[in-house]
Design a protein around this motif. Structure first.
Motif, PDB file in Angstrom:
ATOM      1  N   GLN A  93       0.819  -1.213   0.000  1.00  0.00           N
ATOM      2  CA  GLN A  93       0.000   0.000   0.000  1.00  0.00           C
ATOM      3  C   GLN A  93       0.857   1.269   0.000  1.00  0.00           C
ATOM      4  N   PHE A  94       2.166   1.103   0.219  1.00  0.00           N
ATOM      5  CA  PHE A  94       3.055   2.269   0.255  1.00  0.00           C
ATOM      6  C   PHE A  94       3.635   2.599  -1.128  1.00  0.00           C
ATOM      7  N   CYS A  95       4.052   1.540  -1.878  1.00  0.00           N
ATOM      8  CA  CYS A  95       4.698   1.806  -3.178  1.00  0.00           C
ATOM      9  C   CYS A  95       4.012   1.086  -4.328  1.00  0.00           C
ATOM     10  N   GLY A  96       3.078   0.185  -4.044  1.00  0.00           N
ATOM     11  CA  GLY A  96       2.378  -0.541  -5.106  1.00  0.00           C
ATOM     12  C   GLY A  96       3.109  -1.776  -5.604  1.00  0.00           C
ATOM     13  N   GLY A  97       4.273  -2.068  -5.043  1.00  0.00           N
ATOM     14  CA  GLY A  97       5.035  -3.252  -5.456  1.00  0.00           C
ATOM     15  C   GLY A  97       4.364  -4.543  -5.012  1.00  0.00           C
ATOM     16  N   PRO A  98       4.731  -5.670  -5.680  1.00  0.00           N
ATOM     17  CA  PRO A  98       4.130  -6.959  -5.289  1.00  0.00           C
ATOM     18  C   PRO A  98       4.653  -7.433  -3.931  1.00  0.00           C
ATOM     19  N   ASN A  99       3.762  -7.974  -3.118  1.00  0.00           N
ATOM     20  CA  ASN A  99       4.157  -8.499  -1.805  1.00  0.00           C
ATOM     21  C   ASN A  99       4.525  -9.972  -1.901  1.00  0.00           C
ATOM     22  N   LYS A 100       5.476 -10.390  -1.055  1.00  0.00           N
ATOM     23  CA  LYS A 100       5.666 -11.811  -0.783  1.00  0.00           C
ATOM     24  C   LYS A 100       5.126 -12.060   0.625  1.00  0.00           C
ATOM     25  N   HIS A 101       4.833 -13.311   0.921  1.00  0.00           N
ATOM     26  CA  HIS A 101       4.291 -13.635   2.241  1.00  0.00           C
ATOM     27  C   HIS A 101       5.252 -14.567   2.956  1.00  0.00           C
ATOM     28  N   GLU A 102       6.053 -13.994   3.828  1.00  0.00           N
ATOM     29  CA  GLU A 102       7.104 -14.736   4.526  1.00  0.00           C
ATOM     30  C   GLU A 102       7.195 -14.244   5.962  1.00  0.00           C
ATOM     31  N   ILE A 103       7.983 -14.991   6.751  1.00  0.00           N
ATOM     32  CA  ILE A 103       8.253 -14.544   8.121  1.00  0.00           C
ATOM     33  C   ILE A 103       9.450 -13.595   8.082  1.00  0.00           C
ATOM     34  N   PRO A 104       9.261 -12.323   8.448  1.00  0.00           N
ATOM     35  CA  PRO A 104      10.398 -11.377   8.419  1.00  0.00           C
ATOM     36  C   PRO A 104      11.445 -11.737   9.473  1.00  0.00           C
TER      37      PRO A 104
ATOM     38  N   ILE B  86      -9.325   9.467   7.612  1.00  0.00           N
ATOM     39  CA  ILE B  86      -8.880   8.214   6.992  1.00  0.00           C
ATOM     40  C   ILE B  86      -7.373   8.192   7.003  1.00  0.00           C
ATOM     41  N   ARG B  87      -6.810   7.015   6.888  1.00  0.00           N
ATOM     42  CA  ARG B  87      -5.368   6.873   6.823  1.00  0.00           C
ATOM     43  C   ARG B  87      -4.938   6.887   5.373  1.00  0.00           C
ATOM     44  N   LYS B  88      -3.695   7.222   5.165  1.00  0.00           N
ATOM     45  CA  LYS B  88      -3.187   7.345   3.811  1.00  0.00           C
ATOM     46  C   LYS B  88      -2.785   5.975   3.288  1.00  0.00           C
ATOM     47  N   ILE B  89      -3.542   5.475   2.357  1.00  0.00           N
ATOM     48  CA  ILE B  89      -3.203   4.209   1.702  1.00  0.00           C
ATOM     49  C   ILE B  89      -2.981   4.543   0.235  1.00  0.00           C
ATOM     50  N   ASN B  90      -1.723   4.579  -0.180  1.00  0.00           N
ATOM     51  CA  ASN B  90      -1.383   5.134  -1.488  1.00  0.00           C
ATOM     52  C   ASN B  90      -1.700   4.213  -2.660  1.00  0.00           C
ATOM     53  N   PHE B  91      -1.556   2.901  -2.429  1.00  0.00           N
ATOM     54  CA  PHE B  91      -1.738   1.959  -3.532  1.00  0.00           C
ATOM     55  C   PHE B  91      -2.711   0.848  -3.152  1.00  0.00           C
ATOM     56  N   CYS B  92      -3.346   0.307  -4.172  1.00  0.00           N
ATOM     57  CA  CYS B  92      -4.357  -0.740  -3.986  1.00  0.00           C
ATOM     58  C   CYS B  92      -3.688  -2.049  -3.586  1.00  0.00           C
ATOM     59  N   GLN B  93      -4.181  -2.670  -2.517  1.00  0.00           N
ATOM     60  CA  GLN B  93      -3.573  -3.927  -2.068  1.00  0.00           C
ATOM     61  C   GLN B  93      -4.032  -5.114  -2.906  1.00  0.00           C
ATOM     62  N   CYS B  95      -4.571  -4.868  -6.599  1.00  0.00           N
ATOM     63  CA  CYS B  95      -3.959  -4.880  -7.936  1.00  0.00           C
ATOM     64  C   CYS B  95      -2.700  -4.033  -8.016  1.00  0.00           C
ATOM     65  N   GLY B  96      -2.382  -3.250  -6.988  1.00  0.00           N
ATOM     66  CA  GLY B  96      -1.173  -2.431  -6.995  1.00  0.00           C
ATOM     67  C   GLY B  96      -1.343  -1.079  -7.674  1.00  0.00           C
ATOM     68  N   GLY B  97      -2.536  -0.791  -8.167  1.00  0.00           N
ATOM     69  CA  GLY B  97      -2.788   0.486  -8.828  1.00  0.00           C
ATOM     70  C   GLY B  97      -2.805   1.647  -7.840  1.00  0.00           C
ATOM     71  N   PRO B  98      -2.601   2.896  -8.354  1.00  0.00           N
ATOM     72  CA  PRO B  98      -2.619   4.053  -7.452  1.00  0.00           C
ATOM     73  C   PRO B  98      -4.040   4.337  -6.953  1.00  0.00           C
ATOM     74  N   ASN B  99      -4.128   4.693  -5.673  1.00  0.00           N
ATOM     75  CA  ASN B  99      -5.425   5.027  -5.084  1.00  0.00           C
ATOM     76  C   ASN B  99      -5.699   6.519  -5.189  1.00  0.00           C
ATOM     77  N   LYS B 100      -6.966   6.874  -5.324  1.00  0.00           N
ATOM     78  CA  LYS B 100      -7.415   8.244  -5.084  1.00  0.00           C
ATOM     79  C   LYS B 100      -8.185   8.228  -3.771  1.00  0.00           C
ATOM     80  N   HIS B 101      -8.310   9.396  -3.164  1.00  0.00           N
ATOM     81  CA  HIS B 101      -9.016   9.469  -1.881  1.00  0.00           C
ATOM     82  C   HIS B 101     -10.240  10.345  -2.052  1.00  0.00           C
ATOM     83  N   GLU B 102     -11.386   9.713  -2.193  1.00  0.00           N
ATOM     84  CA  GLU B 102     -12.648  10.408  -2.470  1.00  0.00           C
ATOM     85  C   GLU B 102     -13.779   9.711  -1.727  1.00  0.00           C
ATOM     86  N   ILE B 103     -14.931  10.388  -1.712  1.00  0.00           N
ATOM     87  CA  ILE B 103     -16.128   9.762  -1.145  1.00  0.00           C
ATOM     88  C   ILE B 103     -16.783   8.927  -2.246  1.00  0.00           C
TER      89      ILE B 103
END
Lengths: 284, 284
Positions: A93-104, B86-93, B95-103
């Motif tokens: 949600q910060f950069c849009g990159g793909p996540n992996k699911h692992e134990i950090p 709301i909290r700042k969530i920049n990218f979609c979890q 598909c990874g696309g950029p989010n907009k913040h709207e109602i």
């Protein structure tokens, strides 16, 4: 002082696999529609055994059973699929990159870790807040006009929002679902449902005036005598437990505060709201 | 029956802007270190006024005051910046696309909406679970070895994880921060902090044995007599409130269950843990 009581479901011989209680003389009582409280004991959970307790739920895959509206329903279901005790968060949600699911490094649990920026997206349980509204010795209930549990009855409730308190959220949800203005009187029940990552907080409330009508998410709102509560068409286990506890309290004089953990019985259908155990019930 | 009590902070003339109570005879009492409870009344919140109550917090921008470890600290802080509730969530979890913040259509609140797939990422308050551990009329506390509030004292507590109950989480956090095995006895306090999207759940607990030592996130663990609790170097408002309520309860005989809302006083520093009001305190 609150008393700690364990109530185990009606499946004879079943023992909760999430909690294994080391007391040699643990006693169990049955719960069906109306719980019978026979045992008083403290919750005794050795921290060193927590990991092994959790492992028995590793293979569960479960969708959310509560979402606010049909439009958000698919998102809620998709975002709450549990895999090995974490939810599937595909992208950062910060950069849009793909996540992996692992134990950090330095942690013990599988997390969603960004393969591009390295940041971890944590997911935590959600709070569902609602009201048990008493009016003329009746309870206000709503029939759901949205999925999941379309057509079934519930107390007005929904996800707590950022920026509000639990009490404020419960009042808002009641307004949205039943067009009813209420005043909150006490916190009646906190019920954790670990399998789906939800905690229900149900407040006792009174109608400020006798007006109510179905909101956009309800097809019907109705005051029920305690004997007429539609137990055979309830939407959620949390509501079944709340109403059972309330009826028991009323029988013996007054509502208390209840904490408990709703665990689905292994091997039962997620949609069977009666297939649960209420573990580590503590009441004021 | 729980009683509803409002406690307002020591800033004379201050009235909470989140809740405006329509009772003509609302009375207020002061809270500083030790609250004095003088008023008993129900929480009366007209649902139709909720929107206007929220607006007074629209301009706040606040970082999380609680994170589990230094490695996750930056993520927690970044993900909990509140903007217009709301909290700042920049990218979609999804598909990874950029989010907009709207109602979104049909809703009333600003959400993170994906500009590529259209899905909404909802954010909800987080639960922090911990233990108030009684041993020989003393309380176990930990000195933090991590940010935020490095070097300050707290009760063992941390974020509740997906797949566990609140009680289980409180026991786990105590194990992680103080290497202490505890048995939970009752839920002592639920304290909402709407401004930072957190709800604290503090359980009363007992040590199963007298052994404890600092975990990786603590530099020290110590049992304190009630008169020696380090009130001048506490880490969080939630701990200040919990300890104050506990001491008051002990004075009058026994711990109760408390629900309350911790609101920062407008214009005060987020880091001033004494600059709060405890609103709509309800106790068993």
């Amino acid at each position: 002082m609150l008393k700690a009581i364990q109530i185990v479901g009606s499946s004879s011989g079943f023992a909760s696999c999430r909690f294994r209680k080391p007391q040699p003389n643990s006693a169990f009582s049955l719960i069906s529609r109306k719980p019978i409280l026979t045992t008083s004991e403290t919750l005794l959970l050795p921290a060193s055994q927590l990991h092994s307790h959790k492992s028995c739920f590793r293979d569960f895959r479960m969708s959310s059973t509560h979402s606010k509206s049909s439009s958000s329903s698919s998102v809620a279901v998709q975002s709450t699929i549990l895999q090995g005790n974490i939810r599937k968060i595909n992208f950062c949600q910060f950069c849009g990159g793909p996540n992996k699911h692992e134990i950090p490094d330095g942690e013990e649990k599988v997390r969603a870790i960004c393969t591009r920026c390295g940041k971890i997206t944590y997911e935590n349980p959600k709070m569902v807040v609602g009201c048990l509204i008493e009016h003329d010795k009746k309870i206000l209930m709503c029939r759901r006009k949205i999925h999941p549990s379309y057509g079934l009855w519930t107390l007005p409730a929904g996800y707590m929002e950022i920026g509000e308190s639990a009490a404020e959220g419960a009042i808002r949800e009641t307004w949205e679902e039943a067009n009813a203005e209420v005043e909150v009187q006490s916190l009646f029940a906190q019920l954790d449902i670990p399998l789906i990552g939800q905690t229900y907080m149900i407040f006792l409330a009174k109608l400020k005036n006798p007006h109510f009508s179905p909101g956009p998410e309800s097809s019907e709102c109705q005051l029920f005598e305690l004997d007429d509560i539609p137990f055979d068409s309830l939407a959620f286990s949390s509501m079944l437990v709340s109403l059972n506890l309330y009826i028991e309290d009323i029988k013996v004089g007054r509502p208390k505060f209840h904490y408990g953990v709703i665990n689905k019985r292994p091997g039962t259908s997620p949609s069977d709201i009666h297939a649960y155990t209420l573990d580590f019930h503590m009441q004021s």
